[in-house]
Design a protein around this motif. Structure first.
Motif, PDB file in Angstrom:
ATOM      1  N   ARG A 224       0.982  -1.199  -0.060  1.00 38.63           N
ATOM      2  CA  ARG A 224       0.089  -0.012   0.002  1.00 38.63           C
ATOM      3  C   ARG A 224       0.578   1.235  -0.002  1.00 38.63           C
ATOM      4  O   ARG A 224       1.910   1.248   0.403  1.00 38.63           O
ATOM      5  CB  ARG A 224      -0.987   0.135   1.344  1.00 38.63           C
ATOM      6  CG  ARG A 224      -1.948  -1.016   1.141  1.00 38.63           C
ATOM      7  CD  ARG A 224      -2.889  -0.900   2.325  1.00 38.63           C
ATOM      8  NE  ARG A 224      -3.977  -2.025   2.314  1.00 38.63           N
ATOM      9  CZ  ARG A 224      -4.026  -2.966   2.755  1.00 38.63           C
ATOM     10  NH1 ARG A 224      -2.992  -3.466   3.520  1.00 38.63           N
ATOM     11  NH2 ARG A 224      -5.170  -3.984   2.775  1.00 38.63           N
TER      12      ARG A 224
ATOM     13  N   ASP B 181      -8.091  -0.395  -6.507  1.00 35.16           N
ATOM     14  CA  ASP B 181      -8.235  -1.056  -5.139  1.00 35.16           C
ATOM     15  C   ASP B 181      -9.854  -0.971  -4.786  1.00 35.16           C
ATOM     16  O   ASP B 181     -10.349   0.120  -4.456  1.00 35.16           O
ATOM     17  CB  ASP B 181      -7.291  -0.308  -4.096  1.00 35.16           C
ATOM     18  CG  ASP B 181      -7.252  -1.043  -2.636  1.00 35.16           C
ATOM     19  OD1 ASP B 181      -8.168  -1.860  -2.436  1.00 35.16           O
ATOM     20  OD2 ASP B 181      -6.436  -0.787  -2.021  1.00 35.16           O
TER      21      ASP B 181
ATOM     22  N   ARG C 129     -11.230  -1.658  -1.993  1.00 37.58           N
ATOM     23  CA  ARG C 129     -11.418  -1.079  -0.820  1.00 37.58           C
ATOM     24  C   ARG C 129     -11.511   0.562  -0.672  1.00 37.58           C
ATOM     25  O   ARG C 129     -12.028   0.988   0.101  1.00 37.58           O
ATOM     26  CB  ARG C 129     -10.228  -1.464   0.166  1.00 37.58           C
ATOM     27  CG  ARG C 129     -10.126  -2.858   0.738  1.00 37.58           C
ATOM     28  CD  ARG C 129      -8.894  -3.091   1.731  1.00 37.58           C
ATOM     29  NE  ARG C 129      -8.788  -4.562   2.142  1.00 37.58           N
ATOM     30  CZ  ARG C 129      -9.455  -4.670   3.276  1.00 37.58           C
ATOM     31  NH1 ARG C 129     -10.293  -3.848   4.103  1.00 37.58           N
ATOM     32  NH2 ARG C 129      -9.385  -6.069   3.630  1.00 37.58           N
ATOM     33  N   HIS C 130     -11.023   1.003  -1.920  1.00 37.02           N
ATOM     34  CA  HIS C 130     -11.286   2.417  -2.040  1.00 37.02           C
ATOM     35  C   HIS C 130     -12.249   2.938  -3.192  1.00 37.02           C
ATOM     36  O   HIS C 130     -12.310   4.122  -3.177  1.00 37.02           O
ATOM     37  CB  HIS C 130      -9.715   3.040  -2.230  1.00 37.02           C
ATOM     38  CG  HIS C 130      -8.981   2.871  -1.147  1.00 37.02           C
ATOM     39  ND1 HIS C 130      -8.674   4.103  -0.142  1.00 37.02           N
ATOM     40  CD2 HIS C 130      -8.302   2.021  -0.530  1.00 37.02           C
ATOM     41  CE1 HIS C 130      -7.685   3.922   0.812  1.00 37.02           C
ATOM     42  NE2 HIS C 130      -7.372   2.281   0.559  1.00 37.02           N
TER      43      HIS C 130
ATOM     44  N   LYS D 209      -3.461   3.071   0.223  1.00 34.89           N
ATOM     45  CA  LYS D 209      -4.446   2.518  -1.024  1.00 34.89           C
ATOM     46  C   LYS D 209      -3.457   1.670  -1.838  1.00 34.89           C
ATOM     47  O   LYS D 209      -2.062   1.920  -1.898  1.00 34.89           O
ATOM     48  CB  LYS D 209      -5.094   3.396  -1.717  1.00 34.89           C
ATOM     49  CG  LYS D 209      -5.869   3.044  -3.074  1.00 34.89           C
ATOM     50  CD  LYS D 209      -6.439   4.424  -3.630  1.00 34.89           C
ATOM     51  CE  LYS D 209      -7.373   3.726  -4.937  1.00 34.89           C
ATOM     52  NZ  LYS D 209      -7.729   5.035  -5.604  1.00 34.89           N
TER      53      LYS D 209
END
Length: 532
Positions: free
Chosen positions: A85, A307, A309-310, A411
């Motif tokens: 990340r 990503d 998650r983002h 990220k």
């Protein structure tokens, strides 16, 4: 069957275990682990650690990895995301305030926290039989004593001299230049780092003197990294749900985004609704259709991949039958898609360097493993005290506010490295992969269709010439027949010779019916497949 009067090599056959890597010593290391009671995952980790030492332009412990693992008898494919990340301070506000519009490939800002070592430990704790203390010993020995540089490694090394000088990597330029094939190269600082990891686990990489050395090196070059960022990297690797597509009686598995394995499934999904090309594996219709499907898939990659998650990554929509059918309908044998949006052409250069390997053990466990620095020698930035070459995977980010793949704190960037796994009736039948960064989805889908649709054997499927659409051009290897190049140009493609070959693959076919393993290894690399 190949013509035995022409250059080439045959597939490799074995019964108890098989490994295919891009370095002979790594393949032998994997077999040694298998014969000593390790499983396919143990063998893969030991082999890739060796490659991090003796194939340093393509991979290293300062890089990232992904893995697909199919434990025998479970019907499952386990996916691990070992990508690192961005630092906690990597906010788009900072880059805009400093007038940065893109990340330079040799900048400290292109370095994310390396994920490989944490990923190796995570995999072994969950599914291995051995630990890093044992599996790192061959790599430690080669780093300490040195190992002869192989031909392709030397060829790549010679093209990175300026980058290494800029990154202060003087130990990688003995006598001021790149080693020649046959020269022995050692990295004693890396050997000591590997000893610490073998003794104390991944924590020795992400905390303490090794992490401090990497952070100090990066901050000395303007990086935003902190020791806290690296400490958090210890737990960054995570098991994720793989994505899959049913194709021609098989189930093709890939790691999900932030990796680009999605594109392999999209290309196959588009092509799967078309009949085999009437002119076969080497004909213009086959090549043209594949190129067009790749152009469409890469267009979507650059718009959506990030990503998860983002950002919202619409994987289900992109793999839906409705969407793939609509995209397939744009492909015509009469010529190129003229109105394909130019924004779909990737802004990333086509060539990146990675190592891919696969291993199958006597129990039928299958491992598909990929480890990378991204570009040749990554960022070129060497942490001298620890001997760690740092990757430049952060180049996969955009510095474009609002883009799904815009850089952000903690990220992961859009990632190019993708292992593949083929299953049938709940059993693994082939771990496979084609390294080569940006090229990989094109390469994997080209290999699979060579093998399963056009009937080439596993080695021929890797040997066959390669083409790659990027940047409005069609990059063609020297092995592409002149007549085919002319025919593709007549359809509207813009062929251009490529200096470097496209990618490098490995694959192991598990022939359950006959009780044997069959492997092929990339002729564009230095490695080989071996079994016992």
């Amino acid at each position: 069957m190949r013509d035995f009067q022409l250059p080439g090599r045959s597939p490799v056959y074995a019964t108890h275990g098989m490994a295919a890597t891009s370095m002979p010593a790594a393949t032998l290391t994997a077999l040694d682990v298998l014969r000593a009671g390790g499983n396919a995952l143990d063998a893969a980790v030991a082999a890739v650690a060796v490659q991090c030492v003796i194939e340093p332009q393509s991979t290293g412990i300062g890089g990232d990895c992904f893995c697909l693992y199919a434990p025998s008898g479970t019907g499952r494919v386990i996916a691990l995301n070992g990508s690192g990340r961005a630092p906690a301070a990597a906010d788009i506000d900072w880059y805009e305030a400093h007038g940065m519009q893109a990340l330079e490939n040799t900048s400290a800002h292109a370095v994310t926290v390396p994920g490989a070592i944490g990923a190796w430990e995570t995999l072994l704790k969950a599914h291995g039989r051995k630990g890093l203390d044992e599996l790192l010993q061959p790599a430690i020995r080669m780093a300490a004593e040195g190992w002869p540089v192989h031909s392709k490694v030397s060829w790549d090394w010679g093209r990175s001299v300026d980058k290494l000088r800029k990154g202060g990597a003087t130990p990688f330029l003995p006598n001021g230049t790149a080693p020649k094939a046959g020269d022995r190269f050692a990295n004693p600082a890396l050997a000591e780092t590997l000893r610490l990891v073998a003794r104390h686990g991944a924590k020795a990489f992400y905390e303490g003197p090794v992490a401090a050395d990497m952070v100090g090196t990066l901050r000395g070059r303007g990086g935003l990294h902190t020791e806290q960022d690296f400490a958090e990297g210890l737990a960054a690797a995570e098991f994720v749900a793989p994505i899959t597509l049913a194709w021609k009686g098989y189930d093709v598995y890939q790691c999900p985004p932030n990796g680009q394995g999605l594109l392999v499934l999209m290309i196959l999904g588009m092509l799967g609704g078309l009949p085999p090309a009437p002119d076969g594996a080497t004909g213009v219709i086959r090549a043209h259709r594949h190129i067009e499907a790749a152009r469409l898939a890469y267009r979507d990659r650059d718009a959506f991949l990030a990503d998860p998650r983002h950002a919202d990554v619409p994987v289900k929509k992109l793999l839906s039958a409705e969407y793939l059918t609509s995209q397939r309908g744009l492909i015509t044998d009469a010529g190129v898609i003229r109105d394909l949006p130019t924004a779909g052409e990737s802004e990333l250069p086509p060539h990146r360097d990675t190592v891919y390997l696969c291993v199958v053990d006597k129990d039928g466990n299958a491992c598909s493993f990929i480890n990378s620095l991204y570009e040749n020698f990554g960022s070129g930035i060497l942490a001298h005290g620890s001997g760690v070459m740092l990757h430049n995977r952060g180049c996969g980010f955009r510095l474009q506010r609002g883009h799904r793949n815009c850089i952000a704190p903690r990220k992961r960037p859009m990632h190019t490295i993708i292992p593949g796994m083929l299953m049938k009736d709940g059993r693994a039948v082939m771990p496979f992969g084609v390294m080569g960064g940006h090229y990989q989805p094109m390469g994997q889908s080209w290999f699979l269709t060579n093998f399963l649709e056009y009937g080439l054997d596993i080695q021929e499927s890797l040997d066959l010439f390669r083409v790659f659409p990027t940047g409005g051009k069609l990059l063609v290897e020297r092995g592409v027949p002149d007549e085919l190049v002319r025919e593709l140009a007549a359809l509207g493609h813009v062929p251009e010779a490529t200096e470097r070959p496209h990618g490098g693959g490995q694959a192991i076919w598990i022939d359950h019916a006959r009780g044997c393993l069959v492997a092929g290894s990339e002729p564009r690399k230095d490695g080989l497949a071996l079994g016992y």
